[in-house]
Each structure stands twice: as structure tokens, then as C-alpha cells.
Design a protein around this motif. Sequence first.
Motif, PDB file in Angstrom:
ATOM      1  N   PHE A 175       0.788  -0.867   0.118  1.00  0.00           N
ATOM      2  CA  PHE A 175      -0.133   0.032  -0.261  1.00  0.00           C
ATOM      3  C   PHE A 175       0.992   1.185   0.016  1.00  0.00           C
ATOM      4  N   ASP A 176       2.168   1.014   1.031  1.00  0.00           N
ATOM      5  CA  ASP A 176       2.241   2.695   0.878  1.00  0.00           C
ATOM      6  C   ASP A 176       3.094   2.522  -0.186  1.00  0.00           C
ATOM      7  N   LYS A 177       4.486   1.328  -1.003  1.00  0.00           N
ATOM      8  CA  LYS A 177       4.714   1.784  -1.573  1.00  0.00           C
ATOM      9  C   LYS A 177       4.578   1.466  -3.233  1.00  0.00           C
ATOM     10  N   ALA A 178       3.299   1.470  -3.173  1.00  0.00           N
ATOM     11  CA  ALA A 178       2.949   1.420  -4.208  1.00  0.00           C
ATOM     12  C   ALA A 178       2.597   2.669  -5.449  1.00  0.00           C
ATOM     13  N   THR A 179       2.863   3.166  -6.747  1.00  0.00           N
ATOM     14  CA  THR A 179       3.144   4.124  -7.879  1.00  0.00           C
ATOM     15  C   THR A 179       1.701   4.849  -7.999  1.00  0.00           C
ATOM     16  N   ASP A 180       0.540   4.177  -7.510  1.00  0.00           N
ATOM     17  CA  ASP A 180      -0.339   4.416  -7.375  1.00  0.00           C
ATOM     18  C   ASP A 180      -1.525   5.187  -6.761  1.00  0.00           C
ATOM     19  N   GLY A 181      -1.858   5.583  -6.318  1.00  0.00           N
ATOM     20  CA  GLY A 181      -2.521   6.928  -5.327  1.00  0.00           C
ATOM     21  C   GLY A 181      -3.651   5.822  -4.882  1.00  0.00           C
ATOM     22  N   MET A 182      -3.608   5.117  -2.730  1.00  0.00           N
ATOM     23  CA  MET A 182      -4.536   4.138  -2.646  1.00  0.00           C
ATOM     24  C   MET A 182      -4.767   5.399  -1.640  1.00  0.00           C
ATOM     25  N   PHE A 183      -6.976   4.644  -0.756  1.00  0.00           N
ATOM     26  CA  PHE A 183      -6.988   5.741  -0.377  1.00  0.00           C
ATOM     27  C   PHE A 183      -7.859   4.479   0.598  1.00  0.00           C
ATOM     28  N   LEU A 184      -8.492   4.143   1.662  1.00  0.00           N
ATOM     29  CA  LEU A 184     -10.065   3.476   1.806  1.00  0.00           C
ATOM     30  C   LEU A 184     -10.256   4.596   2.629  1.00  0.00           C
ATOM     31  N   MET A 185     -11.750   4.201   2.491  1.00  0.00           N
ATOM     32  CA  MET A 185     -12.861   5.142   2.646  1.00  0.00           C
ATOM     33  C   MET A 185     -13.728   4.126   3.418  1.00  0.00           C
ATOM     34  N   ASP A 186     -14.773   4.796   4.497  1.00  0.00           N
ATOM     35  CA  ASP A 186     -15.516   4.001   5.458  1.00  0.00           C
ATOM     36  C   ASP A 186     -17.319   4.826   4.359  1.00  0.00           C
ATOM     37  N   LEU A 187     -17.640   3.700   3.800  1.00  0.00           N
ATOM     38  CA  LEU A 187     -19.191   3.813   3.121  1.00  0.00           C
ATOM     39  C   LEU A 187     -20.323   4.954   3.523  1.00  0.00           C
ATOM     40  N   GLU A 188     -20.148   4.599   4.717  1.00  0.00           N
ATOM     41  CA  GLU A 188     -21.539   5.099   5.627  1.00  0.00           C
ATOM     42  C   GLU A 188     -21.281   6.492   6.896  1.00  0.00           C
ATOM     43  N   THR A 189     -20.204   6.818   6.763  1.00  0.00           N
ATOM     44  CA  THR A 189     -19.590   7.804   7.258  1.00  0.00           C
ATOM     45  C   THR A 189     -19.039   8.631   6.139  1.00  0.00           C
ATOM     46  N   ARG A 190     -17.985   7.780   5.267  1.00  0.00           N
ATOM     47  CA  ARG A 190     -17.967   8.463   3.847  1.00  0.00           C
ATOM     48  C   ARG A 190     -16.255   9.728   4.543  1.00  0.00           C
ATOM     49  N   SER A 262     -12.848  -1.452  -5.062  1.00  0.00           N
ATOM     50  CA  SER A 262     -12.574  -3.260  -4.564  1.00  0.00           C
ATOM     51  C   SER A 262     -13.676  -2.524  -3.229  1.00  0.00           C
ATOM     52  N   LEU A 263     -15.216  -3.451  -2.977  1.00  0.00           N
ATOM     53  CA  LEU A 263     -15.820  -3.288  -1.649  1.00  0.00           C
ATOM     54  C   LEU A 263     -15.000  -4.076  -1.072  1.00  0.00           C
ATOM     55  N   VAL A 264     -14.542  -3.622   0.133  1.00  0.00           N
ATOM     56  CA  VAL A 264     -14.581  -4.449   2.058  1.00  0.00           C
ATOM     57  C   VAL A 264     -14.667  -4.307   3.199  1.00  0.00           C
ATOM     58  N   THR A 265     -15.117  -5.495   3.805  1.00  0.00           N
ATOM     59  CA  THR A 265     -16.584  -5.395   4.488  1.00  0.00           C
ATOM     60  C   THR A 265     -14.752  -6.045   5.961  1.00  0.00           C
ATOM     61  N   LEU A 266     -14.936  -5.359   6.372  1.00  0.00           N
ATOM     62  CA  LEU A 266     -14.155  -5.248   8.551  1.00  0.00           C
ATOM     63  C   LEU A 266     -14.743  -5.151   9.667  1.00  0.00           C
ATOM     64  N   ARG A 269     -17.791  -3.526   9.233  1.00  0.00           N
ATOM     65  CA  ARG A 269     -18.075  -2.194   8.663  1.00  0.00           C
ATOM     66  C   ARG A 269     -17.591  -1.791   6.664  1.00  0.00           C
ATOM     67  N   LYS A 270     -18.722  -1.894   6.215  1.00  0.00           N
ATOM     68  CA  LYS A 270     -18.726  -1.849   4.548  1.00  0.00           C
ATOM     69  C   LYS A 270     -17.300  -0.782   4.561  1.00  0.00           C
ATOM     70  N   LEU A 271     -16.289  -1.090   3.718  1.00  0.00           N
ATOM     71  CA  LEU A 271     -15.147  -0.017   3.562  1.00  0.00           C
ATOM     72  C   LEU A 271     -14.647   0.247   1.401  1.00  0.00           C
ATOM     73  N   ILE A 272     -14.029   1.332   0.886  1.00  0.00           N
ATOM     74  CA  ILE A 272     -14.144   0.541  -0.046  1.00  0.00           C
ATOM     75  C   ILE A 272     -12.671   1.429  -0.411  1.00  0.00           C
ATOM     76  N   LEU A 273     -11.762   0.419  -0.854  1.00  0.00           N
ATOM     77  CA  LEU A 273     -10.837   0.929  -1.279  1.00  0.00           C
ATOM     78  C   LEU A 273     -10.414   1.184  -2.670  1.00  0.00           C
ATOM     79  N   VAL A 274     -10.140   2.460  -3.271  1.00  0.00           N
ATOM     80  CA  VAL A 274      -9.983   2.760  -4.111  1.00  0.00           C
ATOM     81  C   VAL A 274      -8.611   2.933  -4.734  1.00  0.00           C
ATOM     82  N   VAL A 275      -8.094   2.811  -5.534  1.00  0.00           N
ATOM     83  CA  VAL A 275      -6.801   3.016  -6.615  1.00  0.00           C
ATOM     84  C   VAL A 275      -6.537   3.820  -7.542  1.00  0.00           C
TER      85      VAL A 275
END
Length: 636
Positions: A175-190, A262-266, A269-275
Motif C-alpha cells: 500500500f505504502d510503496k505503490a506507484t498509484d494513489g490508494m485510499f480506504l474510505m468508510d462508506l457510511e461516514t464517507r 474494491s468493496l471490503v468488509t472489516l 463495516r463497509k469500506l471501499i479501497l480505491v486505487v
Amino acid sequence: MKDKKQNQKKPALEIKLLKDRIEKLEKLAFKHKKIVEELRESKQRFEAIFDGAIDGLLLADLDTHKFNIGNRKICEMLGYEQDEIKKLGFEDIHPKEALAHVLEQVGKQAAGEITMAKDLPVKRKNGSIFYADIAASPLQIGGKPFLLGIFRDITERKKTEEALKESEHKFRTIFDKATDGMFLMDLETRKFLMCNAMCLQMLGYAEEEFLNLEISAIHLPEDLPSIFEQIARFIRGEEGVRPDVRFRRKDGSPFFSDLSPSLVTLAGRKLILVVLKDITERKKTEEEKRQVTDKLNILVKKLEDKNTQNIILGEMREMLQACSTMEEAAPIIRSLMEKLFPHSEGALFMMSPSRSDLESVARWGGFPEDVDDNVFAPEACWALRRGRTYLVENVSVGPLCPHLKHPPSTAYICLPLIAKSDVLGLLHLRCRQSQIKSEENLICDLKDMAVILSEYLSLSIANIQLNERLARESVRDPLTGLFNRRFMIESLVREIKRGERNQTPVGIIMADIDHFKQFNDKYGHAAGDNVLIQMGGFFKAGLRGADIACRYGGEEFVFFLPESSAENTFKRADQIREEVKNLKVHHGGELLASITLSMGISTYPDQGSNAEDLLGVADAALYRAKQEGRDRVIID
């Protein structure tokens, strides 16, 4: 007489009372027997439940700290027999170094402060250790305090947790070394939960700032309804979610990004991983291409009244729009020009990358093949000098273009191919010798459509060159000119399959510039970029034709060498490592410090059968090279 009667009744009364007492005793005896049987059955049921429990059960005397009884499961867990259990105490089933903590937990359980003691180490008879969650409740038996412990073996759970931690560490590293931008977001709270460095760089925020933002902060207000609808459709799993979305930087400027969600559930909580991948330049190129296409369509429409020419130009349009390179386009232009002007001869010339000369890429109708007629400088054509069509109806009057080393005896026309003030090439047409009688009509036709035809060809060629540029950008790193990571992965998979098919090895080298951060810190980021550019040129010049060099990310590079054994790959890597020390990099008139490389090697099939494994082995070897002092090649 009365006393006599009373004496006679007395024995009878006593007998009746005796019978009543006997009857009561019999009932008590029956009731006692029933209670005894119920107690026996209750004891049997308790023992069955106690022994059949899936968890280990152990009853401890709190006065002596010794165990009174244990069930079958606890015997299996500890490796003791039932008789042995009764001789044990807390110090016998827990490691010495953990005993103080265990007894502290036991004290809290005995006092009713806690019920569950988690993750306690338990020692088996053979000395091996396993971990257990132990729930315990205090009991009073015969006036004495006891503690009933319920043991649940969590060894497998701990292994799973350790594996999960390792997996999370790997994910965080990627995640940290990726050459593309990445973030993880909570779908309920945005709200944003985490992001990597590239994401922050693309959006222009510090990490603390970004994590306090809502999704509305990184998009333009007019785009938000569409963004929220896209998110809702993605959650519902519907098709049609756009892969390219407009984002807003901290300074307010917009940019386009390719989106891979990508949709992730942890933990429920419903999260979305965006590249994200900044595609602003690609969008710009695509817009230029669209504008060119629009112009082409307008120009084609102008020719609709000329049926034959329109059919040919329509065919040319379709064919040229389908072309990816000028190598494909040249024979198509030659063929269609022969159809459009069957009584002419000519050539299509393209400007060289150095812009010092033009060279023919297509000839038709008997145009001379001599080198002198097919290569010339831009100043040798009056059309290119003037920047517009140059028509010579009478060759005896002229002046003729100097590039015509064998001057024609018939009229000719030179059509400069210009797009956005950029000279792309030249279209030269002239009458054939056998068509002298129809020369006037041919020249009249050429004059009527010269501007349209030259503009049409200019835009078509510009469109093809844009396609070529897009193709290069999709596989090349813009800074170093080396292949990018995506092309590297695809090519490595292809080479592994070829190696598997041909039974040949593939060598993989992963290289990292030592102390690269010091170049940026000491000389500035521009100097660091210059180092990367020079390294790109060095690698391109030093590899075999079949070898592939890629920028893996940051200051890391990957090369793979088809049909190269581990020994040959090591030799080649070491040779590169030595040669790079001789590379001289200047910036701002100053000679920068010498460059050294740390390198790790893996080979197919010795160290893996897929790209992921092979890159992992090479990365681990590179890490060792760094750890062992840098400026070296390591192969595991």
C-alpha cells in the motif's frame, strides 16, 4: 366396668398408631430411595457432561492451589492421566516466567473481578506450550473455596492472528510503496481511514489533513451528485460504473484519474479501497484526438457531393482511423491515392524525428526510387518553405522545387502536411508521362481538392501519431523512458510461459539505487530526477536486445533476461553494478556523487514458477544486499 372397657381399647389404639408409624416410615424409605436414585442419576449426568465437554475443565482448590479433578478434554490438552491431574497445581501447568501473571489472573477470577483470562500460556506434560483462553468461576464445596476453570485451546487462532498480522504488514508495505494513489474510505461516514504517499502527492494534502476530509472535499461540487450515485451503484454491484473520475486537488485544480474500487468488509463495516492513477495527460491526448476526429468528420462532409472521391476518402478515413502506426498507414495511403488519382504518380514523405530531413514512406505510379528523390531537407521544397500548397502547372517556367533531382516534364503539386502548426510531412503528386493530354484536367482536380486533401491527410497522420504516443505512454515510464510496472508484469508472465514451453530459464534482477534519498536531500529533487533519467539511458544502452528493463517504482528497477541461467544472470548483474560506477551525472554544472546499486536475483524455474514468487525472491535478495552493506549482488 368403665375402666375395664378403657383398658381393652388401649392396645387397639397403640396397634393403630404403630401401623401409622410403620406406614410413614415405609413412605420415607421409598422417598429416600427415590432421592438417592435421583442423586445417582444427577451425578451420572454431571459426570457425562463434565467428561464430554468440548473444552477442558479443571477444578482447583484455592487454599492449596492444587487441582481436584479434570475432565477427559483437559487430560488430552495437557497430556496427563486423571490420577496425575490430582497431583498437579498451577505451577505445574504454566511456564515459570508466566506464573506470576497467571496467579494474578486467578486471584481476580476468585474475587469475581474478571471471568475470562485471555491468551495464557499453558505447559503440557512434555514441556511444549500452547495458548488458551481460561474462563473461571469461584465455587463453595463443603465450605471450601474452589475455582472451576474452562480451558479453550486458541493455538490455531493465534497462528491465524499471526498470519493475519503478517498479511496486514505485507498489505501495508504494498500500500505504502505503490506507484498509484490508494485510499480506504468508510462508506457510511464517507470519511477516509488511510491513504498512501502517492495519493497525498496527487491531491496535495498532508496525511493529517487528508484523513480529516470528507469525500466532498476531493471532488468538484458539480460532480458530487454523480459521484454519490456512482458509489451507490458500485455498492449494489451494478454495471456501468465509470472507471475515470474527476478529482480536485487541495489548490482547487481538477484532474482526471482512472479508478479501480474494491468493496471490503472489516468488523462489520463497509469500506471501499480505491486505487487512483492520474490520467490527465491521457485525457488531454484523447481530447486532442477527439478534436482531430471531429475535424476529420467535418472535412469528410465537405466532400460528400463528389461521389467517387467521397467513397475513396471514406474508405481512407476508415482505414486510417484503424491504423496504429505509420508503418500500417503508408501502404494504405499509397493504395487509396492510386484509386483517387489513377493517372498520377507521387510519394508520401514524413519528417524525421530530428526534423533535419524528410524521407518517403510510400511511393506509387512509377515515382523514382533513387535515394536523391526520396530523402531531402525541408528547405528543398517551396511548399514547406511557404507553409502552403505549391503548384507548378508549367515546369518550363518553374521555379521547381530543389528536392526534385530528376525534374518532371509534367505539372506537379506539393501539399505540406501540417497539424497545429507542426510540419508532419509532404504529399507530392504529378501527372504521369502517358497522361500529358489529360494533364490540364488532372491539375484542375488537384487544385480543387488540394487544401482539403492535405488537411485531411495531416489530421489523419496526426491522429495516428497521437495513437502511437498513447501506446508509448501506456507502457513507458515518462521520466526514464524504461518500460513501466504494468508492462513489466505482463511481459514477465509472457516470458515465464515461453520459458515453460521451451524449457529455458528466465533471469530476474531487481536493482535499487543506494542512498538515493541523499541525492534529493543534497542536490534537490530535480537532481534526483536527472539521476533517474541517466540511469534509464544507461540501462537501455547496456542490455541485450531480448532483455527488458523496467522502472519498478521510485528508485527501483527490474530487468528480466530470457534464456539466462542463474550464473549468467549473476554475472550480468555484477557487470552492470560495476559499470554504473563509471556513470557521470552532472546537474547545474556540478558533478554529482558516484552511483552504486544493490541488486537481488531470482531465476525461473529454480526459485518460482510465477511472476509474484520470482519478484518476491528477488526483492528479498535485494533487501539482503541492502542489509549487508549495499553495492553488491545477492542471489538466494
